[in-house]
Motif scaffolding. Structure first.
Motif, PDB file in Angstrom:
ATOM      1  N   SER A  16      -8.004  -4.615 -17.001  1.00 34.02           N
ATOM      2  CA  SER A  16      -9.286  -3.896 -17.051  1.00 34.02           C
ATOM      3  C   SER A  16      -9.125  -2.400 -16.812  1.00 34.02           C
ATOM      4  O   SER A  16     -10.104  -1.683 -16.602  1.00 34.02           O
ATOM      5  N   GLY A  17      -7.893  -1.913 -16.854  1.00 31.24           N
ATOM      6  CA  GLY A  17      -7.646  -0.471 -16.792  1.00 31.24           C
ATOM      7  C   GLY A  17      -7.287   0.063 -15.429  1.00 31.24           C
ATOM      8  O   GLY A  17      -7.314   1.277 -15.219  1.00 31.24           O
ATOM      9  N   GLY A  18      -6.916  -0.811 -14.491  1.00 34.26           N
ATOM     10  CA  GLY A  18      -6.567  -0.341 -13.161  1.00 34.26           C
ATOM     11  C   GLY A  18      -5.395   0.628 -13.128  1.00 34.26           C
ATOM     12  O   GLY A  18      -5.304   1.463 -12.227  1.00 34.26           O
ATOM     13  N   TYR A  19      -4.533   0.550 -14.121  1.00 30.33           N
ATOM     14  CA  TYR A  19      -3.403   1.480 -14.178  1.00 30.33           C
ATOM     15  C   TYR A  19      -3.870   2.926 -14.336  1.00 30.33           C
ATOM     16  O   TYR A  19      -3.151   3.865 -13.969  1.00 30.33           O
ATOM     17  N   LYS A  20      -5.073   3.095 -14.872  1.00 29.77           N
ATOM     18  CA  LYS A  20      -5.616   4.461 -15.006  1.00 29.77           C
ATOM     19  C   LYS A  20      -6.010   5.012 -13.634  1.00 29.77           C
ATOM     20  O   LYS A  20      -5.738   6.173 -13.313  1.00 29.77           O
ATOM     21  N   GLY A  21      -6.655   4.167 -12.810  1.00 29.27           N
ATOM     22  CA  GLY A  21      -6.965   4.585 -11.449  1.00 29.27           C
ATOM     23  C   GLY A  21      -5.712   4.864 -10.651  1.00 29.27           C
ATOM     24  O   GLY A  21      -5.648   5.823  -9.864  1.00 29.27           O
ATOM     25  N   TYR A  22      -4.697   4.033 -10.844  1.00 25.86           N
ATOM     26  CA  TYR A  22      -3.399   4.247 -10.201  1.00 25.86           C
ATOM     27  C   TYR A  22      -2.825   5.599 -10.605  1.00 25.86           C
ATOM     28  O   TYR A  22      -2.337   6.373  -9.765  1.00 25.86           O
ATOM     29  N   GLY A  23      -2.918   5.914 -11.897  1.00 21.59           N
ATOM     30  CA  GLY A  23      -2.426   7.200 -12.376  1.00 21.59           C
ATOM     31  C   GLY A  23      -3.191   8.366 -11.782  1.00 21.59           C
ATOM     32  O   GLY A  23      -2.609   9.398 -11.416  1.00 21.59           O
ATOM     33  N   LEU A  24      -4.508   8.223 -11.657  1.00 21.08           N
ATOM     34  CA  LEU A  24      -5.322   9.287 -11.061  1.00 21.08           C
ATOM     35  C   LEU A  24      -4.969   9.478  -9.588  1.00 21.08           C
ATOM     36  O   LEU A  24      -4.891  10.611  -9.096  1.00 21.08           O
ATOM     37  N   ALA A  25      -4.755   8.373  -8.872  1.00 24.08           N
ATOM     38  CA  ALA A  25      -4.381   8.471  -7.463  1.00 24.08           C
ATOM     39  C   ALA A  25      -3.039   9.184  -7.316  1.00 24.08           C
ATOM     40  O   ALA A  25      -2.841  10.004  -6.409  1.00 24.08           O
ATOM     41  N   MET A  26      -2.113   8.891  -8.213  1.00 27.22           N
ATOM     42  CA  MET A  26      -0.814   9.558  -8.194  1.00 27.22           C
ATOM     43  C   MET A  26      -0.973  11.049  -8.531  1.00 27.22           C
ATOM     44  O   MET A  26      -0.303  11.903  -7.932  1.00 27.22           O
ATOM     45  N   MET A  27      -1.843  11.362  -9.463  1.00 25.90           N
ATOM     46  CA  MET A  27      -2.101  12.757  -9.796  1.00 25.90           C
ATOM     47  C   MET A  27      -2.586  13.530  -8.570  1.00 25.90           C
ATOM     48  O   MET A  27      -2.136  14.658  -8.293  1.00 25.90           O
ATOM     49  N   VAL A  28      -3.523  12.933  -7.829  1.00 25.66           N
ATOM     50  CA  VAL A  28      -4.013  13.581  -6.619  1.00 25.66           C
ATOM     51  C   VAL A  28      -2.871  13.791  -5.626  1.00 25.66           C
ATOM     52  O   VAL A  28      -2.780  14.839  -4.979  1.00 25.66           O
ATOM     53  N   ASP A  50     -17.870  13.185  -7.132  1.00 26.53           N
ATOM     54  CA  ASP A  50     -17.157  13.005  -5.867  1.00 26.53           C
ATOM     55  C   ASP A  50     -16.801  11.526  -5.783  1.00 26.53           C
ATOM     56  O   ASP A  50     -17.644  10.695  -5.452  1.00 26.53           O
ATOM     57  N   MET A  51     -15.566  11.169  -6.088  1.00 27.22           N
ATOM     58  CA  MET A  51     -15.205   9.764  -6.233  1.00 27.22           C
ATOM     59  C   MET A  51     -13.796   9.485  -5.716  1.00 27.22           C
ATOM     60  O   MET A  51     -12.919  10.352  -5.746  1.00 27.22           O
ATOM     61  N   ALA A  52     -13.613   8.276  -5.219  1.00 29.72           N
ATOM     62  CA  ALA A  52     -12.285   7.819  -4.851  1.00 29.72           C
ATOM     63  C   ALA A  52     -11.555   7.337  -6.094  1.00 29.72           C
ATOM     64  O   ALA A  52     -12.176   7.032  -7.119  1.00 29.72           O
ATOM     65  N   THR A  53     -10.241   7.252  -6.010  1.00 30.99           N
ATOM     66  CA  THR A  53      -9.463   6.719  -7.121  1.00 30.99           C
ATOM     67  C   THR A  53      -9.115   5.246  -6.897  1.00 30.99           C
ATOM     68  O   THR A  53      -8.402   4.654  -7.694  1.00 30.99           O
ATOM     69  N   SER A  54      -9.626   4.676  -5.816  1.00 28.87           N
ATOM     70  CA  SER A  54      -9.596   3.222  -5.631  1.00 28.87           C
ATOM     71  C   SER A  54     -10.949   2.685  -6.079  1.00 28.87           C
ATOM     72  O   SER A  54     -11.918   3.435  -6.188  1.00 28.87           O
ATOM     73  N   THR A  55     -11.029   1.384  -6.336  1.00 30.44           N
ATOM     74  CA  THR A  55     -12.287   0.816  -6.814  1.00 30.44           C
ATOM     75  C   THR A  55     -13.378   0.930  -5.767  1.00 30.44           C
ATOM     76  O   THR A  55     -14.543   1.141  -6.089  1.00 30.44           O
ATOM     77  N   THR A  56     -13.015   0.802  -4.508  1.00 31.51           N
ATOM     78  CA  THR A  56     -14.005   0.876  -3.438  1.00 31.51           C
ATOM     79  C   THR A  56     -13.372   1.482  -2.203  1.00 31.51           C
ATOM     80  O   THR A  56     -12.156   1.712  -2.149  1.00 31.51           O
ATOM     81  N   CYS A  59       0.855  -1.198   0.000  1.00 26.83           N
ATOM     82  CA  CYS A  59       0.000   0.000   0.000  1.00 26.83           C
ATOM     83  C   CYS A  59       0.887   1.242   0.000  1.00 26.83           C
ATOM     84  O   CYS A  59       1.683   1.443   0.926  1.00 26.83           O
ATOM     85  N   VAL A  60       0.731   2.062  -1.020  1.00 25.82           N
ATOM     86  CA  VAL A  60       1.558   3.259  -1.167  1.00 25.82           C
ATOM     87  C   VAL A  60       0.710   4.522  -1.198  1.00 25.82           C
ATOM     88  O   VAL A  60       1.078   5.551  -0.627  1.00 25.82           O
ATOM     89  N   LEU A  61      -0.444   4.453  -1.853  1.00 20.48           N
ATOM     90  CA  LEU A  61      -1.304   5.617  -2.012  1.00 20.48           C
ATOM     91  C   LEU A  61      -2.614   5.430  -1.248  1.00 20.48           C
ATOM     92  O   LEU A  61      -2.996   4.310  -0.910  1.00 20.48           O
ATOM     93  N   GLY A  62      -3.298   6.533  -1.014  1.00 18.74           N
ATOM     94  CA  GLY A  62      -4.590   6.459  -0.348  1.00 18.74           C
ATOM     95  C   GLY A  62      -5.716   6.277  -1.341  1.00 18.74           C
ATOM     96  O   GLY A  62      -5.498   6.035  -2.533  1.00 18.74           O
ATOM     97  N   THR A  63      -6.935   6.417  -0.847  1.00 16.16           N
ATOM     98  CA  THR A  63      -8.098   6.391  -1.743  1.00 16.16           C
ATOM     99  C   THR A  63      -8.179   7.682  -2.552  1.00 16.16           C
ATOM    100  O   THR A  63      -8.925   7.751  -3.532  1.00 16.16           O
ATOM    101  N   ASN A  64      -7.441   8.704  -2.139  1.00 16.94           N
ATOM    102  CA  ASN A  64      -7.180   9.947  -2.884  1.00 16.94           C
ATOM    103  C   ASN A  64      -8.334  10.415  -3.771  1.00 16.94           C
ATOM    104  O   ASN A  64      -8.272  10.314  -5.002  1.00 16.94           O
TER     105      ASN A  64
END
Length: 390
Positions: free
Chosen positions: A264-276, A209-215, A187-192
Motif C-alpha cells: 500500500s506504499g509504505g516504502y514511500k513513508g519509509y523514504g520520507l522518514a529517511m529523507m528527514v 504538518d505531518m509525521a512520516t509514520s502512519t500514526t 525500530c530505526v527511524l523516528g516519526t520524523n
C-alpha cells in the motif's frame, strides 16, 4: 496530525476512537462535562512557571510555553501541555541544559550550522528558524541545520514563523527510533515530521504538518488503555509483520511508515522518514537512527536531536506566488466533495477551525485527566495550579 487518513477495512466504534480524530479523542474533544476550559494566557503562565521552577531561564521557559499552548490551540494536543512533564523531567535529570544558549558554529550567506547545546527544543528551534528567515531576506534562501537539540514540539510552529513574514517555511526533526523500515523488524527511524507553511492572500496559508509514520505512538498507547485493536497499517509486531494488537507494537514491535505495508506504499513513508534523517541527523552531525535515546526511560541521556529549518523568499522566483497559492487552495476547497463526505479541506484548515473554537470558548478545552495530571505536577513543583474558567 495528517489532514487525510485512509483506512482499508471497516472499523468498530472502539477502533474509530483510536484514530485520534479531534472530535473524538483529543484532550480537547468530547463532552463538556469531562473537560475544563483554560484561558490561553493562564495555560501559558502555568507552563512557563513550571519550567522556571526547575531552573529554565525566563526567555527559554516563555518560548517553550508559547509553543505548547500554540499546539493545543491548533488541536495538536499530543504535543502541547501533554508534553510539559517530559520537558520538566529532562531538565531535572540534566539532559536538557538551563545554563546555555544555542550558538552559531558555521555560517555562509545562505546556510548555517547551529549547536543547540542541549537547550530546550523550542529555544533551539526559534533561534535556528529566525536565523534562516534572516538569511532568506538577505539572499533568498536560508538553510539551517542544528545539532544538540531536544524535542521541539510541533514542526509547523517553526514553519509558520517564516510564513508570517511572507516566506515559505520548512521544518524537520529526527526523533527517538519508533518506526520500523519497510521489510524490517527493528525500530530505526523516528516519526520524523515534515512541515511546510506557504503564504496565500489575506493571511491565508497552506500549512502541512505531518509525521512520516502512519500514526503517532500516543495513539497506539490510547488504544492499549482502551483495550482496543489498532487499525491496519499502524504497526508491526516483533517479527516485522503487521498487527492489530497495540501491546505487540509497544512491546518489541514498532510503528509502520506512512502508507502502511509495502503493497500500500509504505516504502514511500519509509523514504520520507529517511529523507528527514538526512536533512537532520546526517547533515547536522547529531545523533541519528538507533543512536538517539529511547522514547521511554532515558531522561538522563542527552537527546542530541538533529533539526533542519528552511526559509525561502518566493519573490525571488516567478511573480504572483501568493495569488497562485490562493487559487489552488480555493479550487480544492470549493470542489464538489465525494458522496457522503463533508467539504474538501487543505492542510492547515483543521487547525484554523480549532483556533476559532478556542476563541469562541475563551480558552483551550482540556480533558479532566490532563487537568488532574497538571494539578499533581503543580503540587510537586510548588507552582500555582492551572485555573480553568469558572
Amino acid at each position: 496530525m495528517s489532514l487525510f487518513r485512509a483506512v482499508r477495512t471497516p472499523l468498530s466504534t472502539s477502533s474509530l476512537l483510536c484514530q485520534g480524530l479531534r472530535s473524538v479523542t483529543g484532550f480537547g474533544a468530547g463532552d463538556a462535562a469531562d473537560h475544563k476550559v483554560v484561558p490561553v494566557e493562564e495555560a501559558r503562565r502555568f507552563a512557563e512557571e513550571c519550567l522556571k521552577s526547575v531552573g529554565a531561564k525566563e526567555t527559554h521557559a516563555s518560548q517553550m510555553a508559547e509553543l505548547l499552548v500554540s499546539a493545543d490551540s491548533r488541536g495538536h494536543y499530543s504535543h502541547g501541555m501533554n508534553r510539559l512533564e517530559m520537558y520538566v523531567r529532562d531538565i531535572q535529570q540534566g539532559s536538557t541544559r538551563v545554563d546555555a544558549e544555542p550558538e552559531l558554529e558555521r555560517s555562509t550567506s545562505s546556510t548555517a550550522l547551529v549547536n543547540g547545546n542541549q537547550c530546550l527544543g523550542a529555544t533551539v528551534g526559534q533561534f535556528s528558524m529566525d536565523l534562516a528567515i534572516q538569511k532568506a531576506k538577505e539572499s533568498g534562501v536560508g538553510w539551517v541545520a542544528a545539532h544538540g537539540s531536544n524535542h521541539y514540539g510541533i514542526a509547523g510552529w517553526y514553519a509558520l514563523r517564516a510564513c508570517d513574514q511572507g516566506l515559505m517555511g520548512l521544518s524537520f526533526t529526527n526523533t527517538s527510533p519508533l518506526q520500523v523500515p519497510t521489510r524490517g523488524r527493528e525500530c530505526v527511524l523516528g516519526t520524523n515530521p515534515i512541515a511546510l507553511a506557504a503564504p496565500g492572500n489575506n493571511g491565508d496559508s497552506f500549512v502541512l504538518d505531518m509525521a512520516t509514520s502512519t500514526t503517532a505512538i500516543g495513539k497506539v498507547e490510547l488504544c492499549k488503555r482502551k483495550d482496543s485493536k489498532i487499525p491496519n497499517g499502524w504497526g508491526v509486531a516483533e517479527n516485522g509483520q503487521e498487527t492489530n494488537d497495540p501491546n505487540q507494537v509497544l512491546g518489541k514491535g514498532g510503528l509502520m511508515p506512512l502508507g502502511g505495508t509495502e503493497v500500500s506504499g509504505g516504502y514511500k513513508g519509509y523514504g520520507l522518514a529517511m529523507m528527514v534523517e538526512v536533512f537532520c541527523g546526517i547533515l547536522s552531525g547529531s545523533h541519528y537512527g538507533t543512536g538517539i535515546r529511547k522514547w521511554i526511560g532515558q531522561h538522563d541521556v542527552p537527546a542530541n536531536l538533529g533539526q533542519c529549518f528552511i526559509a525561502v523568499d518566493p519573490n525571488c522566483f516567478a511573480p504572483g506566488f501568493a495569488d497562485r497559492m490562493q487559487a489552488l487552495m480555493s479550487y480544492c476547497r470549493d470542489m464538489e466533495p465525494a458522496e457522503g463526505a463533508e467539504n474538501v479541506m487543505v492542510a492547515g484548515d483543521p487547525e484554523r477551525h480549532h483556533l476559532k473554537e478556542v476563541e469562541r470558548l475563551g480558552g483551550v478545552s482540556y480533558h479532566d485527566n490532563l487537568v488532574s495530571a497538571m494539578a499533581k505536577l503543580s503540587a510537586e513543583l510548588s507552582v500555582p495550579a492551572m485555573q480553568p474558567k469558572a
